[in-house]
Design an enzyme around this catalytic site. Structure first.
Site, short mmCIF file in Angstrom:
data_model
loop_
_atom_site.label_atom_id
_atom_site.label_comp_id
_atom_site.label_asym_id
_atom_site.label_seq_id
_atom_site.Cartn_x
_atom_site.Cartn_y
_atom_site.Cartn_z
N TYR A 102 0.85 -1.19 0.00
CA TYR A 102 0.00 0.00 0.00
C TYR A 102 0.89 1.24 0.00
O TYR A 102 2.00 1.19 -0.50
CB TYR A 102 -1.01 -0.07 1.17
CG TYR A 102 -2.22 0.75 0.82
CD1 TYR A 102 -3.05 0.38 -0.23
CD2 TYR A 102 -2.48 1.94 1.47
CE1 TYR A 102 -4.11 1.17 -0.62
CE2 TYR A 102 -3.55 2.73 1.08
CZ TYR A 102 -4.35 2.35 0.04
OH TYR A 102 -5.40 3.14 -0.35
N ARG A 155 -8.22 11.09 -7.55
CA ARG A 155 -7.38 11.73 -6.52
C ARG A 155 -6.65 10.63 -5.76
O ARG A 155 -6.99 10.29 -4.64
CB ARG A 155 -8.28 12.55 -5.60
CG ARG A 155 -7.58 13.64 -4.86
CD ARG A 155 -8.10 13.67 -3.46
NE ARG A 155 -8.13 12.32 -2.94
CZ ARG A 155 -8.00 12.02 -1.66
NH1 ARG A 155 -7.88 12.92 -0.77
NH2 ARG A 155 -8.03 10.75 -1.24
N LYS A 173 -5.86 -2.07 -1.33
CA LYS A 173 -6.72 -1.92 -0.16
C LYS A 173 -7.39 -3.24 0.19
O LYS A 173 -7.51 -3.61 1.36
CB LYS A 173 -7.79 -0.87 -0.49
CG LYS A 173 -8.35 -0.22 0.72
CD LYS A 173 -7.99 1.24 0.75
CE LYS A 173 -8.10 1.77 2.15
NZ LYS A 173 -7.88 3.19 2.23
N GLU A 244 -13.27 4.97 -2.82
CA GLU A 244 -11.88 5.24 -2.48
C GLU A 244 -11.24 6.20 -3.48
O GLU A 244 -11.33 5.98 -4.69
CB GLU A 244 -11.12 3.90 -2.51
CG GLU A 244 -9.67 4.00 -2.15
CD GLU A 244 -9.44 4.15 -0.65
OE1 GLU A 244 -10.31 3.74 0.14
OE2 GLU A 244 -8.40 4.70 -0.28
N ASP A 245 -10.62 7.24 -2.98
CA ASP A 245 -9.82 8.15 -3.80
C ASP A 245 -10.58 8.77 -4.98
O ASP A 245 -10.06 8.87 -6.10
CB ASP A 245 -8.53 7.46 -4.28
CG ASP A 245 -7.50 7.40 -3.15
OD1 ASP A 245 -7.80 7.91 -2.06
OD2 ASP A 245 -6.40 6.87 -3.37
N ASP A 267 -13.53 5.69 2.73
CA ASP A 267 -12.44 5.58 3.70
C ASP A 267 -11.66 6.88 3.85
O ASP A 267 -11.20 7.20 4.95
CB ASP A 267 -11.50 4.44 3.32
CG ASP A 267 -10.48 4.19 4.43
OD1 ASP A 267 -10.92 4.00 5.58
OD2 ASP A 267 -9.27 4.24 4.16
N ASP A 268 -11.50 7.62 2.76
CA ASP A 268 -10.73 8.88 2.85
C ASP A 268 -11.40 9.84 3.81
O ASP A 268 -10.74 10.62 4.49
CB ASP A 268 -10.63 9.55 1.47
CG ASP A 268 -10.14 8.57 0.43
OD1 ASP A 268 -9.05 8.03 0.60
OD2 ASP A 268 -10.89 8.30 -0.54
N ASN A 407 0.53 13.19 4.00
CA ASN A 407 1.43 12.21 3.39
C ASN A 407 1.94 12.75 2.06
O ASN A 407 1.26 13.56 1.44
CB ASN A 407 0.66 10.91 3.11
CG ASN A 407 0.22 10.22 4.38
OD1 ASN A 407 1.00 10.07 5.29
ND2 ASN A 407 -1.03 9.82 4.43
#
Ligand code: NAI
Length: 550
Positions: A102, A155, A173, A244-245, A267-268, A407
């Protein structure tokens, strides 16, 4: 969801077909009896290895690789050959391998997806398939899917639009769902919704694997996602659908649109929120204060920031705060300064946190105005928490809570060492990317990493185990409280506010039980309540061990 792999030779494929089925293959671990019964004699070298010996061989190879990307490729091709061995390796070396399968290494893989491509995994549903999405989903060979992770690649991590290369994220994931929480890999499905890309580099790259067009936006995009989400309900009615993303402008809207209708979460937004709330709960174990007494100032008002603010406010309400008071205790600074009511043109998702405060142009000014007990960096602005900010926080608070979550490490709002040094060792610190332990005035500090992997696998496990109809904020708050409760006093003594990742399967089981508890209490579970939820959850966890074939 106990192990669903067949074990009788009548139900198993034979010969080459068995060796090419990664869910069933054991490679050199097939016993002589199995080799005879399953038409494998001669197709494998004679010596039979145990799983542990195969793990040692993989690790030898793995450690001889020169770069993280090579390690990633090594692991993914193992996953394509033998999933049991892949998961044994990952589970036994979780701290070492999580950054490979990941973030951050998976990000490099996404950027080079078309160049690294070997074998397809998961489903690609493209804009060209609109009107026929259900038929595409029906091409997936497994019918009883329980967890889907879907992205549109807009993203990806902090890397922006990766188009179809974003598929690395759902794949990675879901590997974590299995490694960290024992979700049966045959019940997982990564999906890429390809609606085009704005990334000119990919559009010009002859090896790019996606549609060569700009992104579909607006009403046609929403209709396409709706067709997809509805088709998922028909084809995989028991699946949890994790978004996700997705880009900011879509992520919040899609979550609001679907969260009360289908079993879904983002999740973000929600996973990040829960892992940060858990960090705050752990910090409270050190300060002896309550959540309601906290005031949190965020730098960054995107998916992570607003997600955290919303969950923190809802957890304060659970503790008895009025909703308005709870929201007032979460303040935001974005690239234009403090988010306040008088600011014109605020994005929709920031409005509920726009308070009646005087404007403040920068973070330091906002700090003086808000006087927070905790600051949370989710801005991707490196070194934004400078010496002055940390000294101000330390003047205002006996134990200032400082979370620098951006990050990768190069984007962190401050380093662990700076937080400890400038606060004279008083800071309670956590980061998004890992930092090594620090030594200051004869004391050792171990910074916690607010890694989403502490939360989403356990939430998924609980939801799947009790067949929850919806995924609610209460489940995420319960997950956060449970995670904080699992931090050992010996961790806290070192300043570490999250448990060691080596305990992740135990952590996920407890979170799963807590999530199931909420589902049963709120009438959202789809099975009869068993006497012991932890045992139910543990019994449902897939183990990376070989089964005997007879
Ligand atoms: P995003 O792009 O949705 O939001 C970024 C926010 O930062 C925006 O509101 C933007 O206005 C603000 N910002 C940008 N420049 C700024 C400046 N100079 N001053 C103040 N604000 C500024 O991104 P998202 O998803 O919210 O992620 C933000 C960061 O958090 C990323 O680095 C991400 O990797 C990290 N993150 C960490 C997680 C963890 O530690 N578990 C989980 C999710 C995200």
């Amino acid at each position: 969801m106990n192990d669903t792999r067949p074990t009788s030779s009548a139900a198993l494929p034979h010969g080459e077909a068995l060796l090419h089925d990664p869910l069933l293959n054991k490679g050199t671990a097939f016993t002589p009896t199995e080799r005879r019964a399953l038409g494998l004699t001669g197709l494998l070298p004679p010596h039979v290895h145990r799983l542990e010996e195969q793990v040692a061989r993989v690790m030898d190879n793995y450690r001889s690789k020169q770069t993280d990307l090579e390690r990633y490729i090594h692991l993914v091709s193992l996953q394509d050959r033998n999933e049991t061995l892949f998961y044994r390796v990952v589970v036994d070396h979780i701290e070492e391998m999580m950054p490979i399968i990941y973030t951050p290494t998976v990000g490099q893989a996404c950027q080079q997806w078309g160049h690294l491509f070997r074998r397809s995994r998961g489903l690609y549903v493209s804009w060209e398939d609109r009107g026929h999405v259900e038929a595409v989903l029906r091409n997936w060979p497994q019918q009883d899917v329980r967890v889907i992770v879907v992205t549109d690649g807009e993203r990806i991590l902090g890397l922006g639009d990766q188009g179809v290369g974003g598929m690395g994220i759902p794949v990675g994931k879901l590997s974590l769902y299995t490694a960290c929480a024992g979700i049966d890999p045959s019940r997982t499905l990564p999906i890429m919704l390809d609606v085009g890309t704005e990334n000119e580099g990919y559009l010009r790259d002859p090896l790019y694997l996606g549609l060569r067009q700009k992104r579909i936006r607006g009403e046609p995009y929403d209709a396409f996602v709706a067709e997809f989400a509805e088709a998922v309900q028909r084809v995989f009615p028991r699946a949890l659908l994790q978004f996700e993303d997705f880009g900011n402008q879509n992520a919040f809207r899609l979550l609001e649109q679907w969260r009360d209708r289908i079993c879904t979460f983002n999740d973000d937004i929600q996973g990040t929120a829960a892992v940060t709330l858990a960090g705050l709960y752990s910090a409270l174990r050190l300060t002896g204060k309550t959540l309601r007494e906290q005031t949190v100032l965020f730098l960054g008002a995107g998916e992570a920031g607003i997600g955290i603010g919303s969950l923190v406010a809802s957890a304060m309400v659970d503790e008895g705060a009025a909703p308005e008071e709870a929201r007032r205790r979460c303040c935001f600074v974005d690239s234009h300064g403090l988010v306040v009511k008088s600011r014109a043109g605020l994005a929709e998702h920031k409005l509920r946190f726009a308070h009646d405060l005087p404007p403040a142009a920068d973070f330091q000014a906002a700090l003086e105005a808000v006087r927070p007990t905790a600051i949370v960096g989710v801005s991707t602005v490196p070194r934004a928490f400078d010496r002055r900010v940390i000294e101000t926080m330390s003047r205002m608070n006996e134990r200032p809570v400082i979370f620098a979550l951006s990050n990768p490490t190069s984007r962190s709002e401050c380093s662990a060492e700076d937080a400890y040094r400038w606060s004279g060792g008083k800071a309670i610190f956590a980061s998004g990317s890992p930092f090594p332990p620090c030594h200051l005035d004869g004391r050792t500090f171990v910074p916690g990493q607010g890694n989403n992997s502490y939360i989403f696998p356990g939430v998924g496990l609980g939801v799947v185990a009790c067949r929850a109809r919806l995924v609610t904020d209460r489940m995420f708050s319960a997950a956060a409280r449970t995670l904080a409760g699992l931090v050992l006093p010996s961790d806290l003594e070192l300043g570490r506010i999250y448990p060691s990742l080596t305990r992740i399967r135990e952590v996920s089981a407890h979170i799963g039980a807590a999530v199931a508890e909420v589902a049963f209490r709120d009438g959202l579970a789809g099975v009869a309540r068993p006497p012991d939820l932890l045992s139910m959850v543990q019994a449902s966890m897939w183990q990376p061990v070989y089964r005997e074939y007879a």
